[in-house]
Design a protein around this motif. Structure first.
Motif, PDB file in Angstrom:
ATOM      1  N   PRO B 253       0.828  -1.203   0.000  1.00 43.25           N
ATOM      2  CA  PRO B 253       0.000   0.000   0.000  1.00 43.25           C
ATOM      3  C   PRO B 253       0.862   1.253   0.000  1.00 43.25           C
ATOM      4  O   PRO B 253       0.608   2.204  -0.745  1.00 43.25           O
ATOM      5  CB  PRO B 253      -0.787  -0.123   1.298  1.00 43.25           C
ATOM      6  CG  PRO B 253      -0.835  -1.571   1.601  1.00 43.25           C
ATOM      7  CD  PRO B 253       0.417  -2.156   1.030  1.00 43.25           C
ATOM      8  N   GLU B 254       1.861   1.212   0.783  1.00 46.29           N
ATOM      9  CA  GLU B 254       2.778   2.319   0.936  1.00 46.29           C
ATOM     10  C   GLU B 254       3.431   2.695  -0.391  1.00 46.29           C
ATOM     11  O   GLU B 254       3.463   3.848  -0.804  1.00 46.29           O
ATOM     12  CB  GLU B 254       3.841   1.814   1.899  1.00 46.29           C
ATOM     13  CG  GLU B 254       4.584   2.812   2.640  1.00 46.29           C
ATOM     14  CD  GLU B 254       5.585   2.086   3.531  1.00 46.29           C
ATOM     15  OE1 GLU B 254       5.399   0.867   3.783  1.00 46.29           O
ATOM     16  OE2 GLU B 254       6.534   2.709   3.932  1.00 46.29           O
ATOM     17  N   TRP B 282       9.363   7.554   3.086  1.00 43.40           N
ATOM     18  CA  TRP B 282       8.930   8.140   1.826  1.00 43.40           C
ATOM     19  C   TRP B 282       8.951   9.658   1.804  1.00 43.40           C
ATOM     20  O   TRP B 282       9.050  10.256   0.742  1.00 43.40           O
ATOM     21  CB  TRP B 282       7.532   7.637   1.477  1.00 43.40           C
ATOM     22  CG  TRP B 282       7.533   6.164   1.246  1.00 43.40           C
ATOM     23  CD1 TRP B 282       7.171   5.219   2.115  1.00 43.40           C
ATOM     24  CD2 TRP B 282       8.001   5.523   0.073  1.00 43.40           C
ATOM     25  NE1 TRP B 282       7.362   3.986   1.585  1.00 43.40           N
ATOM     26  CE2 TRP B 282       7.868   4.133   0.323  1.00 43.40           C
ATOM     27  CE3 TRP B 282       8.518   5.961  -1.160  1.00 43.40           C
ATOM     28  CZ2 TRP B 282       8.250   3.179  -0.618  1.00 43.40           C
ATOM     29  CZ3 TRP B 282       8.868   5.007  -2.080  1.00 43.40           C
ATOM     30  CH2 TRP B 282       8.734   3.630  -1.807  1.00 43.40           C
ATOM     31  N   ILE B 283       8.859  10.278   3.005  1.00 43.94           N
ATOM     32  CA  ILE B 283       8.826  11.748   2.956  1.00 43.94           C
ATOM     33  C   ILE B 283      10.129  12.390   3.413  1.00 43.94           C
ATOM     34  O   ILE B 283      10.313  13.602   3.295  1.00 43.94           O
ATOM     35  CB  ILE B 283       7.645  12.328   3.758  1.00 43.94           C
ATOM     36  CG1 ILE B 283       7.750  11.979   5.231  1.00 43.94           C
ATOM     37  CG2 ILE B 283       6.324  11.843   3.230  1.00 43.94           C
ATOM     38  CD1 ILE B 283       6.770  12.781   6.068  1.00 43.94           C
ATOM     39  N   ALA B 284      11.027  11.527   3.921  1.00 44.73           N
ATOM     40  CA  ALA B 284      12.315  12.094   4.350  1.00 44.73           C
ATOM     41  C   ALA B 284      13.029  12.691   3.138  1.00 44.73           C
ATOM     42  O   ALA B 284      13.016  12.098   2.059  1.00 44.73           O
ATOM     43  CB  ALA B 284      13.170  11.005   4.974  1.00 44.73           C
ATOM     44  N   ARG B 285      13.572  13.876   3.312  1.00 44.67           N
ATOM     45  CA  ARG B 285      14.276  14.510   2.192  1.00 44.67           C
ATOM     46  C   ARG B 285      15.689  14.877   2.656  1.00 44.67           C
ATOM     47  O   ARG B 285      15.934  15.010   3.868  1.00 44.67           O
ATOM     48  CB  ARG B 285      13.526  15.741   1.721  1.00 44.67           C
ATOM     49  CG  ARG B 285      13.265  16.710   2.856  1.00 44.67           C
ATOM     50  CD  ARG B 285      12.659  17.998   2.397  1.00 44.67           C
ATOM     51  NE  ARG B 285      12.253  18.783   3.563  1.00 44.67           N
ATOM     52  CZ  ARG B 285      13.119  19.461   4.348  1.00 44.67           C
ATOM     53  NH1 ARG B 285      14.425  19.482   4.089  1.00 44.67           N
ATOM     54  NH2 ARG B 285      12.676  20.136   5.406  1.00 44.67           N
ATOM     55  N   PRO B 286      16.559  15.022   1.721  1.00 39.16           N
ATOM     56  CA  PRO B 286      17.919  15.427   2.110  1.00 39.16           C
ATOM     57  C   PRO B 286      17.839  16.780   2.816  1.00 39.16           C
ATOM     58  O   PRO B 286      17.005  17.625   2.435  1.00 39.16           O
ATOM     59  CB  PRO B 286      18.659  15.585   0.775  1.00 39.16           C
ATOM     60  CG  PRO B 286      17.783  14.938  -0.260  1.00 39.16           C
ATOM     61  CD  PRO B 286      16.397  14.880   0.274  1.00 39.16           C
ATOM     62  N   PRO B 300      12.545   4.949  10.026  1.00 37.02           N
ATOM     63  CA  PRO B 300      11.829   5.201   8.760  1.00 37.02           C
ATOM     64  C   PRO B 300      10.543   4.387   8.633  1.00 37.02           C
ATOM     65  O   PRO B 300       9.727   4.660   7.757  1.00 37.02           O
ATOM     66  CB  PRO B 300      12.844   4.749   7.700  1.00 37.02           C
ATOM     67  CG  PRO B 300      13.699   3.758   8.379  1.00 37.02           C
ATOM     68  CD  PRO B 300      13.781   4.167   9.833  1.00 37.02           C
ATOM     69  N   THR B 301      10.336   3.386   9.479  1.00 32.55           N
ATOM     70  CA  THR B 301       9.179   2.499   9.297  1.00 32.55           C
ATOM     71  C   THR B 301       7.924   3.034   9.966  1.00 32.55           C
ATOM     72  O   THR B 301       6.843   2.490   9.777  1.00 32.55           O
ATOM     73  CB  THR B 301       9.485   1.115   9.897  1.00 32.55           C
ATOM     74  OG1 THR B 301       9.967   1.318  11.220  1.00 32.55           O
ATOM     75  CG2 THR B 301      10.499   0.364   9.060  1.00 32.55           C
ATOM     76  N   ILE B 302       8.021   4.068  10.715  1.00 34.69           N
ATOM     77  CA  ILE B 302       6.850   4.598  11.403  1.00 34.69           C
ATOM     78  C   ILE B 302       6.007   5.412  10.417  1.00 34.69           C
ATOM     79  O   ILE B 302       6.532   6.098   9.528  1.00 34.69           O
ATOM     80  CB  ILE B 302       7.308   5.451  12.612  1.00 34.69           C
ATOM     81  CG1 ILE B 302       6.096   5.837  13.485  1.00 34.69           C
ATOM     82  CG2 ILE B 302       8.016   6.705  12.165  1.00 34.69           C
ATOM     83  CD1 ILE B 302       6.534   6.392  14.840  1.00 34.69           C
ATOM     84  N   GLU B 322      18.245   5.028   9.994  1.00 26.54           N
ATOM     85  CA  GLU B 322      18.107   3.566   9.948  1.00 26.54           C
ATOM     86  C   GLU B 322      19.499   2.970  10.089  1.00 26.54           C
ATOM     87  O   GLU B 322      20.412   3.335   9.344  1.00 26.54           O
ATOM     88  CB  GLU B 322      17.484   3.148   8.617  1.00 26.54           C
ATOM     89  CG  GLU B 322      17.090   1.689   8.585  1.00 26.54           C
ATOM     90  CD  GLU B 322      16.398   1.331   7.270  1.00 26.54           C
ATOM     91  OE1 GLU B 322      16.803   1.858   6.216  1.00 26.54           O
ATOM     92  OE2 GLU B 322      15.443   0.520   7.299  1.00 26.54           O
ATOM     93  N   ASN B 323      19.672   2.076  11.031  1.00 29.89           N
ATOM     94  CA  ASN B 323      20.973   1.457  11.288  1.00 29.89           C
ATOM     95  C   ASN B 323      22.102   2.502  11.376  1.00 29.89           C
ATOM     96  O   ASN B 323      23.194   2.298  10.885  1.00 29.89           O
ATOM     97  CB  ASN B 323      21.353   0.455  10.190  1.00 29.89           C
ATOM     98  CG  ASN B 323      20.265  -0.597  10.044  1.00 29.89           C
ATOM     99  OD1 ASN B 323      19.574  -0.901  11.036  1.00 29.89           O
ATOM    100  ND2 ASN B 323      20.121  -1.105   8.848  1.00 29.89           N
ATOM    101  N   GLY B 324      21.769   3.611  11.991  1.00 24.35           N
ATOM    102  CA  GLY B 324      22.781   4.626  12.193  1.00 24.35           C
ATOM    103  C   GLY B 324      23.041   5.501  10.986  1.00 24.35           C
ATOM    104  O   GLY B 324      23.834   6.429  11.031  1.00 24.35           O
TER     105      GLY B 324
END
Ligand code: ATP
Ligand code: MG
Lengths: 664, 344, 317
Positions: B253-254, B282-286, B300-302, B322-324
């Motif tokens: 779905p995501e 999906w919404i994280a941006r640089p 990132p999974t939330i 994620e993983n540091g």
């Protein structure tokens, strides 16, 4: 069909309307072009043929029939095969006769005397239907005895039963095949059309050539006519079973057989019973014609009475046939709706069973009675009311004739000069290719290329029979009869469809019109209207209008409540309601009733030939009566079939169209 | 979870063409015409067009698409109620298109069952005999099949209606009979064609819960057709979107919401509250140049929904790690964009 | 489901029991006297004159010889078909049918001509009697054109309607009309019933009617149609159906029987062979049947009782 008919959202109805007006445009163009050429080229290529002349094709048919007659006895395979069929049917029929109608051995009564039969059949009626029907059966049967026709009625019943049983044994399995395999259905449909539309007179003589004079021939003649409805309606019954439930069964791993047995047949049962009903009615309608080749029973009485124009006696016997028909019809109809009821209502089985056992015992006692006591064996007396009925009928017809004869000429002339003559003159004087192309055009307009091809095959076939001109004469009368039939169908259909009470009063009359042998009312009609095409048309209407009315009434009554409610809510008056709401919504019923009207009218073409209509009907009758005209009679029968199939397909296409439009 | 096992069902290059000479349409330039054009030209309809996918054991695979896009046809092809025109179909590795009638019936009787869009109940049989039908043709004795049927009837909440006939029930109740019938044989795979469309919202929610339970507790594999994106998201592990017979996109779905393959899919998911499915990934941006990198850390999974509170309350951009590794940053403005629908 | 089958089975068992008992039960009803002469199959063609022959012959066969008479309602052609198969033993009144005679008597030798019934058939053109009273010269064909317009109907267009009859007969009427240049159109009424009804109504309402008819016929006792004189029949004048311009030949009516039956030595064969009576005889019985609406046996009994000598001749003793 939906409420859009009333509230017409503009975006949806526009295309449909456009289509319809385009259709109207094409139709009027076709009519104009046809009339133009028909009048311009009148008298050219009209293909007339003298009554006593024969075409090579007709001569060839003659020689075929001669050949059969000469080789029937000499060809061993022929005789072997046919003898087996004949003997088994003969013993089947005579077996039934010995049980219910004919004295066996040294007895003076059949195996079961009248009393036993009345009780037994009433009990059967109770078992398959209900107590009301049982009472109807009992009183109907007693009435037959009182008419003075106990034995004749039982003979008729025996023959009808035999034909119906055979029709079902053959028809239901074939109908199942047709329902399951569309290709088989396609293959068999023209054959069924053929069997239903081909006038019986045409094969009366050949059948006796093969199967000799006797019950077997009479049964086979009846069978040919009664088989198609059994087969067709069984196929329809299977088609009606929602495919979704079959698919569901298959998705659960049913074999095809299991799906048939556990899903399709149980759901088709009701419609199949309706098919049985139709089969019985068809068989009964052959009673008088089969009497021409010595079928025992009421038909013989009718034919015999006709010789001396004895209206009273023929009506008396005709009434017997009607009673028999009503009894059988109501019983099977009630049985059909009981199949429905059993599905949804939990009938108290235990009590039911007790009553059934009691009834069985009662029937048994009655049967024993009917074998011991003379009064219960042979119906006592010689018919207490029969001769009175005959007398009253005679008086009534005489009175009627004396009082109405002054007006009847006017009616005959009005319809003849106003409708039949102009139509017949256009059709018979127009070149065959002009009329033929017009038919093909009609086919294309309503049914596309395929129907165009069917129409052209029929047109060429009719030309091939050598009887184009006679066919056109018959077509003219048929069209007039059909128009009048449909008009009557609409008027009465609307009336009956709107009123339950009218329905209850009129329906029995309609039933009587459908099963009363035409021979019964031909003589009074002849007295009033002479040996004219109009008399033939009238006879056709008596036979065809009931079907038309019933279909129309069912269509009107079947207009969904949502539509009529919306109409009422919009404040429509009664006439607005009929004209703007009910009739348009029943458009499909109208088309169907036209279709059936034409088919029924065509079924009476031969009867029309007996009362002065000439045309194909007369040729068929003459072919039956004169050995030298056998081939011509056959050709005329063929022409009737071709005309029938063409008119049927075109009107069916119109009906299908109105369904489509209705659904839009 | 999905890639690790051999697929339960695998569909490869499946086509279904209705009409005369269906084979000739495939590979023909005609196949590229629109539906209407093709129908007008040859009378054929391509209901399923070159479809391939796998369904993993225990997965709920949802098929969506507009009316007429070929969903029902696809699922019928998968149970061979309709013969596919071309393609390959494997069930636990077994080539289903090659098996004979007998084996096919065996599979249908025991391994998969189907719930139909239009119910497909047997009107002449009582509810209980409808539910017991497949047991009946499996040769199960009467008392045994009736007790089993009663169990499932209860399961779908129809206790007391066993002796009724289908037409005496409401549409929603009939649909539940269909569901009960499918469950009666305890199949491994369920094919459900819009099973809940006729239900009212309350029962629908209950039934959805039931499907989830079946899925989680009994590990049933399901192919589930629906029109309702919310339902698809709620139940589906993966969703396939169909258009004119072809599958335009398959994904979680995501994935669909975040990266619709084309306008059609985008249209499909437009009205759906994205914040419910989108995760921060999906919404994280640089980070922008000079942006403060001292905000709180979130995985990132939330989903956005679940993170909204923290993001809005924080004055600093949130770091998604994620993983540091830093995947990107998220601010309340980004969340607002997602919720208002202007983003993506 | 189960319940229903059981009910059904029980019903079947019951029915079986009923029928078994019925068959086993001795019939107590009285039996008819056994016949000596055996069974005679007589064709019954559909006109009253024939019916009269049949009534009297069957009556004699039954009461004097104790035969069992089986009557078969058949059209004429089908009756002839019954000879080779043994299903018809005799036809009591045959009108010509040279083609059938050739086929079954000459070629197949299945049937035998038993000679005249004593009745003479007349076929011809007739007109309703009231018209003869009013237009006495109408009975001559030469005057027919003068009256043609009187006979116009909705069926005949601008010409006079000439009623043609029962399709069983090959008529020459269309050719006669054409060759005598008469301004008439032949209308096929299609059946005897239609023909008679037309004449009856015309006479009652004083409407014109002209057409084909024949005697002996019971209807002539009710309405004495008048025979119209056509150019007299001479041998061969009707040989070519296209050029006929003369009256019909006289038809001596005859009896035909199957060869098998005649060789069987049945006493009934003798009676049928000897059967002979006059037109008046037949008309009297026919009238009892058609107008008096008597049953066959009752009508026959009256005539037989009144003519013992003739019956004795038939019986050959
Ligand atoms: N038996 C058939 N014969 C011909 N065409 C068919 C047949 N069944 C389906 N189609 C066509 O195939 C296409 C796909 O139909 P299908 O029923 O699979 O659609 P769907 O996605 O299930 O639609 P809905 O959401 O309305 O149920 C439609 O265009 C339909 O007209
Ligand atoms: Mg669907």
């Amino acid at each position: 069909m939906s409420t859009t008919l009333l509230s017409r959202p503009s975006n949806e109805s526009k295309p449909a309307e456009k289509k319809r007006s385009k259709l109207g445009f094409r139709l009027s163009i076709l009519t104009c072009v046809f009339l133009f050429f028909a009048i311009l080229l009148r008298g050219i290529a009209t293909l007339p043929l003298d009554t006593s002349s024969l075409t090579p094709f007709q001569n060839w048919l003659n020689s075929v029939s001669d050949w059969i007659g000469n080789n029937r006895t000499s060809n061993p395979i022929f005789t072997f095969f046919i003898n087996i069929i004949r003997d088994s049917i003969n013993s089947f029929v005579t077996g039934i006769q010995y049980v219910i109608s004919q004295p066996i051995g040294n007895n003076s009564a059949p195996l079961i005397g009248w009393f036993g039969i009345v009780v037994l059949l009433s009990f059967v009626a109770y078992a398959v239907a209900n107590i009301r029907i049982a009472i109807l059966v009992a009183s109907g049967l007693v009435a037959l005895g009182l008419l003075g026709f106990w034995q004749e009625s039982m003979d008729t019943l025996a023959l009808t039963l035999a034909a119906v049983v055979l029709a079902l044994i053959v028809g239901i399995p074939l109908g199942i095949c047709a329902g399951l395999f569309p290709r088989f259905e396609k293959l068999i449909t023209p054959l069924l059309d053929f069997a239903q539309v081909m006038p019986t007179f045409v094969y009366l003589t050949p059948v006796t050539l093969f199967f000799l004079i006797g019950p077997a021939s009479a049964t086979i003649v009846t069978l040919v006519y009664a088989l198609p409805p059994a087969l067709r309606i069984t196929a329809v019954a299977l088609h009606e079973v929602p495919w979704s439930s079959v698919e569901a069964a298959i998705s659960m791993g049913s074999t095809r057989m299991q799906a048939l047995r556990k899903v399709q047949l149980p759901q088709a049962k009701r419609t199949i019973v309706v098919g049985i009903n139709q089969t019985i009615m068809a068989a009964l309608s052959m009673v008088t014609i089969a009497a021409l080749i010595d079928a025992p029973g009421l038909g013989k009485v009718v034919i015999r009475a006709l010789e001396s124009l004895d209206i009273g006696s023929s009506f008396q016997a005709g009434l017997g046939i009607v009673i028999l028909a009503v009894v059988l019809d109501r019983t099977t109809t009630a049985a059909a709706s009981k199949v429905d009821a059993e599905m949804t209502l939990a009938i108290s089985h235990k009590r039911h069973r007790q009553i059934l056992i009691a009834g069985g015992v009662l029937s048994f006692v009655a049967i024993i009675f009917s074998r011991i006591f003379t009064w219960a064996g042979n119906f006592p007396g010689t018919g207490f009311i029969g001769s009175d009925i005959a007398k009253y009928t005679d008086n009534a017809t005489n009175w009627f004739q004396a009082h109405f004869v002054n007006y009847t000429d006017g009616i005959t002339n009005a319809v003849s000069y106003g409708l039949i003559n102009p139509l017949q003159s256009i059709l018979t004087n127009s070149p065959w290719f002009v009329t033929g192309i017009a038919f093909v055009g009609l086919g294309i307009i309503f049914g596309g290329k395929k129907l165009g091809i069917i129409s052209s095959v029929c047109v060429l076939g009719i030309v091939g029979t050598g009887l184009w001109s006679d066919t056109m004469a018959t077509l003219a009368s048929t069209l007039v009869a059909a128009i009048l039939t449909v008009a009557i169908g609409i008027i009465f259909g609307v009336w009956i469809g709107r009123s339950k009470r009218a329905d209850r009063i009129i329906r029995p009359i309609l039933d009587a019109g459908q099963v009363l042998p035409a021979f019964v009312y031909l003589v009074p009609f002849l007295g009033l209207f002479g040996a004219t095409r109009f008399t033939a048309i009238l006879a056709a209407i008596v036979y065809a209008a009931p079907a038309s009315i019933k279909l129309m009434a069912d269509g009107i009554a079947g207009v969904p409540a949502t539509i009529t409610e919306a109409g009422i809510a919009a404040g429509s008056s009664k006439w607005q309601m009929i004209i703007k709401v009910q009739l348009p919504s029943a458009r499909r019923a109208l088309a169907l009733s036209t279709n059936q009207g034409i088919i029924y009218v065509l079924a009476m073409v031969v009867v029309g030939g007996l009362v002065g209509a000439g045309g194909l009907g007369y040729l068929v009758v003459a072919g039956f009566a004169q050995i030298s005209l056998t081939g011509k009679g056959l050709a005329a029968g063929l022409a009737i079939v071709l005309l029938g199939i063409m008119l049927d397909r075109i009107t069916q296409a119109i009906a299908a169209r109105s369904t489509l439009q209705g659904n839009k | 979870m999905l890639d690790s096992q051999a697929p339960m069902i695998s569909v490869r290059n499946m086509w279904k063409v209705f009409g005369a000479n269906p084979e000739q349409i495939i590979g023909n330039p005609d196949a590229d015409l629109t539906r209407q054009e093709l129908r007008a030209k040859t009378g054929n309809t391509i209901a399923v067009r070159d479809v391939s996918f796998d369904v993993a054991p225990g997965e709920v695979f949802v098929v969506m698409g507009l009316s007429g896009s070929g969903k029902s046809t696809l699922v019928r092809c998968m149970t061979r109620l309709i013969e596919p025109t071309r393609g390959e179909l494997r069930f636990e590795g077994e080539d289903i298109l090659q098996v004979d009638e007998k084996r096919l019936r065996e599979l249908r009787k025991t391994r998969f069952s189907m719930v139909f869009q239009h119910f497909g109940l047997l009107p002449h049989r009582k509810v209980i005999d409808n539910v017991a039908y497949s047991l009946e043709i499996n040769g199960v004795g009467k008392s045994e099949r009736h007790s089993r049927a009663n169990e499932v009837i209860e399961l779908v909440g129809l206790q007391g209606y066993g002796q009724a006939y289908p037409e005496q029930l409401s549409g929603g109740m009939q649909q539940r009979v269909g569901l009960a019938r499918a469950l009666a044989v305890d199949p491994q795979v369920l094919f459900l064609d819009e099973p809940f469309s006729a239900l009212d919202p309350l029962i629908r929610r209950d039934m959805q819960a039931e499907v989830i339970r079946l899925h989680h507790q009994l590990g049933k594999t399901m192919v589930f057709i629906t029109h309702d994106l919310a339902e698809a998201v709620k139940l589906g592990d993966r969703i396939a979107i169909m258009r004119d017979g072809a599958v335009v996109q398959i994904g979680t779905p995501e994935e669909l919401v975040a990266k619709p393959a084309d306008d059609y899919v985008a249209n499909f998911v437009r009205d759906f509250p994205k914040s419910q499915v989108l995760t921060l990934r999906w919404i994280a941006r640089p980070p922008a140049i000079g942006e403060d990198m001292n905000g709180p850390i979130l995985p990132p999974t939330i989903t956005v929904n679940n993170a909204t509170r923290q993001i809005v309350e924080s004055n600093l951009p949130i770091r998604v790690m994620e993983n540091g590794n830093l995947l990107g940053v998220v601010t309340s403005q980004d969340v607002l964009n997602v919720i208002s629908g202007s983003e993506l | 489901m189960e319940l229903k089958t059981r009910r059904f089975r029980r019903g079947t068992a019951l029915l079986l029991a009923v029928s078994a008992m019925t068959f086993a039960f001795p019939a107590a009803l009285p039996a008819q006297a056994a016949a000596k002469c055996g069974t005679v199959n007589l064709a019954d063609n559909a006109w009253v004159g024939y019916e009269a022959d049949l009534a009297v012959v069957s009556y004699v066969l039954k009461n004097s010889l104790g035969c069992k008479v089986v009557v078969k309602n058949l059209s004429e052609e089908v009756s002839w078909q019954g000879f080779p198969t043994g299903q018809v033993d005799a036809i009591l009144e045959n009108w010509g049918h040279a083609d059938l005679a050739t086929k079954y008597i000459t070629q197949q030798k299945a049937a035998v001509d038993l000679g005249s019934t004593g009745n003479n058939g007349i076929i011809g053109w007739y007109v309703v009697p009231w018209m003869v009273a009013k237009y006495p010269d109408i009975t001559n064909w030469k005057n027919l054109n003068k009256y043609a317009s009187l006979f116009k109907t909705s069926e005949s267009g601008s010409q006079g309607a000439f009623l043609d009859g029962d399709p069983s007969y090959v008529t020459n009427d269309a050719a006669i009309v054409k060759n005598l240049k008469l301004n008439y159109k032949v209308i096929f009424t299609g059946s005897e019933a239609a023909l008679i009804t037309s004449y009856r109504a015309a006479q009652a309402q004083k409407k014109p009617a002209i057409g084909y008819f024949y005697e002996p016929q019971w209807f002539l006792a009710e309405v004495p149609l008048v025979h119209i004189k056509l150019p007299a029949w001479t041998q061969g004048c009707d040989a070519d159906p296209k050029t006929v311009a003369c009256d019909y030949p006289p038809y001596p009516l005859n009896k035909v029987a199957s060869a098998k039956f005649m060789n069987s030595g049945s006493p009934a064969a003798t009676v049928i062979k000897n059967f002979k009576w006059t037109n008046a005889d037949q008309n009297s019985v026919a009238k009892s049947l058609a107008v008096g609406k008597m049953k066959d046996d009752a009508a026959a009994k009256i005539w037989v009782t009144a003519h013992p000598a003739i019956v004795k001749q038939w019986l050959g003793n």
